[in-house]
Scaffold this active site. Structure first.
Site, PDB file in Angstrom:
ATOM      1  N   TYR A 144       0.981  -1.447   0.093  1.00 37.29           N
ATOM      2  CA  TYR A 144      -0.390   0.092  -0.121  1.00 37.29           C
ATOM      3  C   TYR A 144       0.703   1.350  -0.085  1.00 37.29           C
ATOM      4  O   TYR A 144       0.329   2.875  -0.918  1.00 37.29           O
ATOM      5  CB  TYR A 144      -0.802  -0.287   1.602  1.00 37.29           C
ATOM      6  N   LYS A 194       3.109 -15.309   2.532  1.00 39.01           N
ATOM      7  CA  LYS A 194       2.954 -16.048   1.015  1.00 39.01           C
ATOM      8  C   LYS A 194       4.734 -16.716   1.212  1.00 39.01           C
ATOM      9  O   LYS A 194       5.424 -16.082   0.564  1.00 39.01           O
ATOM     10  CB  LYS A 194       2.594 -15.835  -0.003  1.00 39.01           C
ATOM     11  N   ASP A 226      -3.173 -18.160   0.412  1.00 40.92           N
ATOM     12  CA  ASP A 226      -4.434 -19.301  -0.527  1.00 40.92           C
ATOM     13  C   ASP A 226      -5.068 -19.792   0.663  1.00 40.92           C
ATOM     14  O   ASP A 226      -6.128 -20.542   0.608  1.00 40.92           O
ATOM     15  CB  ASP A 226      -3.344 -19.457  -2.146  1.00 40.92           C
ATOM     16  N   ASP A 250      -6.765  -6.785   3.772  1.00 44.48           N
ATOM     17  CA  ASP A 250      -7.417  -6.188   3.023  1.00 44.48           C
ATOM     18  C   ASP A 250      -8.775  -7.400   2.821  1.00 44.48           C
ATOM     19  O   ASP A 250     -10.117  -7.284   2.652  1.00 44.48           O
ATOM     20  CB  ASP A 250      -7.603  -5.300   1.945  1.00 44.48           C
ATOM     21  N   ASP A 254     -12.854  -9.160   3.835  1.00 45.99           N
ATOM     22  CA  ASP A 254     -13.851  -9.503   2.962  1.00 45.99           C
ATOM     23  C   ASP A 254     -14.347 -10.211   2.622  1.00 45.99           C
ATOM     24  O   ASP A 254     -16.250 -10.366   2.726  1.00 45.99           O
ATOM     25  CB  ASP A 254     -13.371  -8.445   1.312  1.00 45.99           C
TER      26      ASP A 254
HETATM   27  C1  IPM Z   1     -10.013  -0.914   3.992  1.00 49.47           C
HETATM   28  C2  IPM Z   1     -10.582  -0.965   2.135  1.00 49.47           C
HETATM   29  C3  IPM Z   1      -9.084   0.250   2.557  1.00 49.47           C
HETATM   30  C4  IPM Z   1      -8.493  -0.946   2.250  1.00 49.47           C
HETATM   31  C5  IPM Z   1      -9.346   0.737   0.261  1.00 49.47           C
HETATM   32  C6  IPM Z   1     -10.355   1.869   0.853  1.00 49.47           C
HETATM   33  C7  IPM Z   1      -8.198   2.124   0.244  1.00 49.47           C
HETATM   34  O1  IPM Z   1     -10.856  -1.608   1.992  1.00 49.47           O
HETATM   35  O2  IPM Z   1     -10.302  -0.453   4.977  1.00 49.47           O
HETATM   36  O3  IPM Z   1     -10.371  -2.908   3.984  1.00 49.47           O
HETATM   37  O4  IPM Z   1      -8.141  -0.983   1.085  1.00 49.47           O
HETATM   38  O5  IPM Z   1      -7.457  -0.419   3.094  1.00 49.47           O
HETATM   39 MG    MG Z   2     -10.856  -3.986   2.333  1.00 44.95          MG
END
Ligand code: IPM
Ligand code: MG
Length: 371
Positions: A144, A194, A226, A250, A254
């Protein structure tokens, strides 16, 4: 303001951000009355909203306001042109600047599916039983922030580069954070990397093994990212604390949100080492984004933002009882059948579909009646 007031800065941001943080503030106001707390809540712009009104995604004044606060409640930022977030007029710059400048390197993302929402998850009910995991995501390093990161136009076509970089010190501080958290839970730490491909991961593993010697009571296991993404939905109840680098965290969170039924259910706390009067300084945000497709329609789920406010009470204000009361109120609202569209279940089969505001009001009401 009465002395002893705690300072909170609310940065609603863009899209559904202001709608969901608005409901989290409503709940915090209910907490004030119920638990004898005084909050000085200031709002400021961030993201595209700030670019439009003030020219940059976050102004120096807002940064100063945040630095002087006990905690930041953040919504979501986005919109406008897609480009690297290191340019001040890109909405994402606000988030990257806050995380980096305030040294909020430890991002805590707890995943505790509510039984009443099992039907909203795409995962089988039996697999969800007993799931209670905490992802500790490194937040201020890795790909990042690594340089170089650029697209170069060349004669034979464009090329692009991103850089994943970590220092031993950055790895060590997040691992120690995770070991400490594991110590206070079921003492199982999964470090995700990884290491069969990446140098950063090889270093990560080396540091993890060294730090583990200071935590003989915690069981450390290494897992490749993975394999972890598979195990997270195969047997999620096997995980206690998961620690990983920025981008892996990240992506995995999700995925993990589906255990809870919706991205709209997962809160987060971003912490560093700075102390407040009664806890740690931190930034609290739902893990979801701006959801422009449903913005302004009262359809957004405010529960991730409300649960983020609960984490704020716990970590930054040292108010464990109030934090639990908010979490209990969320459980009760959901158990009573209140549902935003995202958690209404397949075909909207269960519960009553309510608006963002109605959900917030219901949780606030339950908090006000809490003991
Ligand atoms: C998160 C989001 C952010 C990230 C984006 C919006 C840049 O996806 O906080 O998980 O990738 O950190
Ligand atoms: Mg995110």
């Amino acid at each position: 303001m009465a002395s002893g007031a705690r300072k909170i800065v609310v940065l609603g941001g863009d899209g559904i951000g202001p709608e969901v943080t608005g409901e989290a503030v409503r709940v915090l106001r209910a907490v004030e009355g119920r638990f004898g707390l005084t909050l000085e809540i200031r709002e400021a712009l961030a993201g595209q909203a700030a670019v439009d009104a003030e020219g940059v995604a976050i102004t120096e004044e807002t940064m100063a306001l945040c630095r002087e606060s006990d905690a930041i409640l953040f919504g979501a930022v986005g919109g406008g042109a897609a480009s690297r977030p290191d340019v001040p007029n890109q909405p994402m710059y606000a988030l990257f600047r806050l995380r980096k400048d305030l040294e909020l390197f430890a991002n805590l993302r707890p995943v505790r599916p509510l039984p009443a929402l099992a039907g909203a998850s795409s995962i089988k009910r039996a697999v969800l039983r007993g799931v209670d995991l905490l992802v500790v995501r490194e937040l201020t390093g890795g790909i990042y922030y690594g340089q170089p990161s650029a697209i170069t136009e060349g004669e034979g076509g464009a090329s692009a580069v991103d850089t994943m970089a970590y220092t031993e010190a950055e790895i060590e501080r997040i691992l120690r954070y995770a070991f400490e958290l594991a110590r206070g839970r079921r003492k199982q730490l999964t470090s995700v990397d990884k290491a069969n491909v990446l140098s950063c991961s090889l270093l990560w593993r080396r540091v993890a093994d060294r730090v583990a010697k200071d935590y003989p009571d915690v069981t450390l296991r290494h897992m490749l990212v993975d394999a972890c993404s598979m195990a997270l939905i195969r047997q999620p109840s096997e995980f206690d604390v998961v620690v990983t680098e920025n981008m892996f965290g990240d992506i995995l969170t999700d995925e993990a949100s589906m255990l809870a039924g919706s991205l709209g259910m997962l809160p987060s706390a971003s912490l560093g080492t700075r102390r407040t009067a009664s806890g740690q300084f931190g930034l609290y945000e739902p893990i979801h984004g701006t959801a422009p497709d449903i913005a302004g329609q009262g359809k957004a789920n405010p529960l991730a933002a409300i649960l983020s406010a609960a984490m704020l009470l716990r970590h930054s204000l040292g108010r464990e009882r109030a934090a639990r009361a908010v979490e209990r109120a969320v459980q009760r609202a959901v158990a009573a059948g209140y549902r935003t569209a995202d958690i209404a279940g397949v075909g909207g089969a269960s519960g009553t579909v309510v608006t963002t505001r109605e959900m917030g009001e219901q949780v606030a009401k339950l908090v006000a009646g809490e003991g």
